[in-house]
Enzyme design. Structure first.
Site, mmCIF file in Angstrom:
data_model
loop_
_atom_site.group_PDB
_atom_site.id
_atom_site.type_symbol
_atom_site.label_atom_id
_atom_site.label_comp_id
_atom_site.label_asym_id
_atom_site.label_seq_id
_atom_site.Cartn_x
_atom_site.Cartn_y
_atom_site.Cartn_z
ATOM 1 N N ASP A 11 24.037 -22.216 -90.586
ATOM 2 C CA ASP A 11 22.998 -21.536 -90.254
ATOM 3 C C ASP A 11 21.589 -21.980 -90.751
ATOM 4 O O ASP A 11 20.457 -21.215 -90.722
ATOM 5 C CB ASP A 11 23.304 -20.128 -90.263
ATOM 6 C CG ASP A 11 24.497 -19.588 -89.612
ATOM 7 O OD1 ASP A 11 24.825 -20.415 -88.763
ATOM 8 O OD2 ASP A 11 24.833 -18.332 -89.876
ATOM 9 N N SER A 12 21.336 -23.037 -91.586
ATOM 10 C CA SER A 12 20.225 -23.235 -92.166
ATOM 11 C C SER A 12 19.912 -24.966 -92.081
ATOM 12 O O SER A 12 19.566 -25.189 -90.830
ATOM 13 C CB SER A 12 20.230 -22.908 -93.603
ATOM 14 O OG SER A 12 21.387 -23.495 -94.202
#
Ligand SMILES: *[C@@H]1O[C@H](CO)[C@@H](O)[C@H](O)[C@H]1NC(C)=O
Ligand SMILES: *[C@@H]1O[C@H](CO)[C@@H](O)[C@H](O)[C@H]1NC(C)=O
Ligand SMILES: *[C@@H]1O[C@H](CO)[C@@H](O)[C@H](O)[C@H]1NC(C)=O
Ligand SMILES: *[C@@H]1O[C@H](CO)[C@@H](O)[C@H](O)[C@H]1NC(C)=O
Ligand SMILES: *[C@@H]1O[C@H](CO)[C@@H](O)[C@H](O)[C@H]1NC(C)=O
Length: 421
Positions: free
Chosen positions: A227-228
């Site tokens: 998610d990054s």
């Protein structure tokens, strides 16, 4: 969740009072006890679920005494290699230049790394693989070798649920699809669940000198890059490993594998950036590269070779053992030109059919191949697996070749057309 509360009460405290190699926890499979994800259920179970650690008890391996792997997410080789923290780690170890994922998306890659096949998985769903399908855990326990998983932000040991979010921000934290042993029902006995812990417990076990000999570490959905970005994943990994690499009691005879589940670009071949670290890498090999073909099955094969384990009779049998380990075990690292050529003929970018395939029609579980042995080194299939599958009546597609199928080159009977006709 009455069932959940009753069973946790029965076993609560037993493990804490008796934190030894064979604590008195049940070994019956309980794949549905700890699946609830509502916060109230999770907190109730968190208060009682047992956690087990091992006293230091090391079986000597041929090349290492401890194996730890860290899995990061969805990054192309070139992008990972350019990350400054991963590049720094690469100077301390061996960069594997031809390590491949076995398909897309995430879950089948994680599943493959402990069970020796994807079982046709082409999705990230809530999957439960039948309890009679063995994983590396059975092979390790057969030789008395301790194991455990450390999943960042898993809410409690043995949580079988689909996911757990950060309760303040609702950001993704822990996901079952990135935690391979628990996807196999064979690893859901109260005893085995108690070895599947969160990362807080890693630091506890490290401090108490109770780390197991085989460890699978998954950072949370931010820390692993999912998610990054690879920048976050690289920083997390260096931050986690740098103190450990400087700690001689940790690195002594330890082999660490940093890898990714899959390459980001589906139309390119599925090559992923991977590094071997730890004192099992001799100093003259630090900062070097290894061009041999490896894949997630090599993780199992390397552990089998190191401790002379039995095999699963699946794609683990023919997989290349990491060269730095193979030098100690007598295994021969074989070429696979179709996969490693400048213009490869096989991309490992889709799944063949199988019991969990949703795009194709389902196909039966493949039986392990009970006759094959690791080439030259003759490691045979675990006797308990032979017993369980001998009369299954299911056919097997595994060989002892280093070559493995993908969706475009499926095993016979496991292609779209085979299954539909
Ligand atoms: C980690 O697991 C332990 C043991 O089940 C639990 O007590 C603890 O709350 C968990 N920590 C986190 C951060 O979820
Ligand atoms: C993930 O782990 C990091 C520390 O490693 C922590 O800062 C973060 O809060 C965790 N969860 C999320 C959703 O970012
Ligand atoms: C796999 O890669 C090949 C070659 O780039 C491409 O033709 C094919 O569409 C890809 N498959 C998937 C599922 O992306
Ligand atoms: C994914 O793997 C391919 C083939 O090995 C490699 O050329 C490529 O660098 C990786 N993807 C990207 C965009 O870096
Ligand atoms: C494995 O377990 C499943 C589910 O219990 C069962 O249907 C199947 O027949 C078993 N397979 C073998 C080979 O025993």
């Amino acid at each position: 969740m009455a069932a959940l509360i009753v069973s946790t009460l029965v076993i609560a405290g037993v493990a804490n009072a008796n934190p030894f190699w064979r604590p008195k926890l049940a070994t019956t499979l309980e794949p549905n006890v700890y699946t609830a994800t509502a916060a109230s259920d999770v907190y109730a179970a968190q208060a009682t679920a047992p956690t087990t650690s091992f006293p230091k008890h090391y079986k000597r391996g041929k090349a290492f005494d401890r194996f730890l792997t860290i899995w990061l997410e969805n990054t192309d080789f070139s992008k990972a290699a350019a990350d400054p923290n991963l590049a720094w780690l690469a100077t301390k170890g061996i960069t594997l230049e031809n390590y491949h994922g076995v398909t897309h998306p995430s879950e089948p890659n994680y599943v493959a790394a402990v069970g020796g096949d994807t079982f046709g998985i082409d999705n990230d769903a809530f999957i439960q693989i039948d309890g009679n399908v063995s994983t590396v855990v059975d092979l390790l326990e057969d030789r008395g070798i301790s194991w455990g998983t450390y999943q960042e932000d898993m809410p409690y040991s043995g949580f079988e649920g689909f996911a757990w979010r950060n309760q303040e921000t609702q950001a993704n934290d822990y996901v079952r699809k990135h935690h391979p042993p628990i996807i196999y029902n064979a690893n859901t006995s109260p005893l085995r669940l108690s070895y599947q812990k969160n990362l807080t417990q890693f630091h506890t076990d490290l401090a108490n000198d109770q780390l197991p000999q085989w460890m699978f570490i998954t950072p949370n959905m931010t820390s692993d890059g999912h998610d990054s970005s690879v920048t976050v994943a690289g920083a997390w990994t260096r931050n986690f490993l740098e103190p450990l690499l400087a700690d001689p009691t940790f690195t002594d005879r330890t082999l660490i594998l940093i890898t990714f589940d899959e390459n980001h670009s589906y139309t390119l071949s599925n090559k992923i950036f991977s590094i071997l670290l730890g004192d099992a890498v001799p100093s003259h090999l630090q900062g070097t590269t290894d061009p041999n073909f490896y894949n997630h099955y090599s993780e199992i094969a390397t552990v089998e070779a190191n401790w002379n384990l039995h095999t699963l009779g699946r794609w683990d049998v023919g997989a290349n053992v990491f060269d730095v380990v193979a030098k100690h075990t007598g295994d021969v690292v074989r070429p696979y030109a179709a996969a490693t050529a400048q213009e490869p003929e096989i991309f490992f970018n889709s799944s063949y059919a199988g019991p969990f395939n949703t795009a194709f029609q389902q196909a039966p579980y493949p039986a392990p191949n009970l006759e094959i042995m690791s080439p030259g080194t003759h490691r045979s299939v675990l006797p308990a697996i032979k017993k369980a599958w001998r009369n299954s009546g299911l056919s097997s597609y595994y060989t002892d070749s280093v070559e493995v199928p993908d969706g475009q080159h499926p095993p016979k009977g496991y292609a779209y057309n085979d299954v539909n006709n």
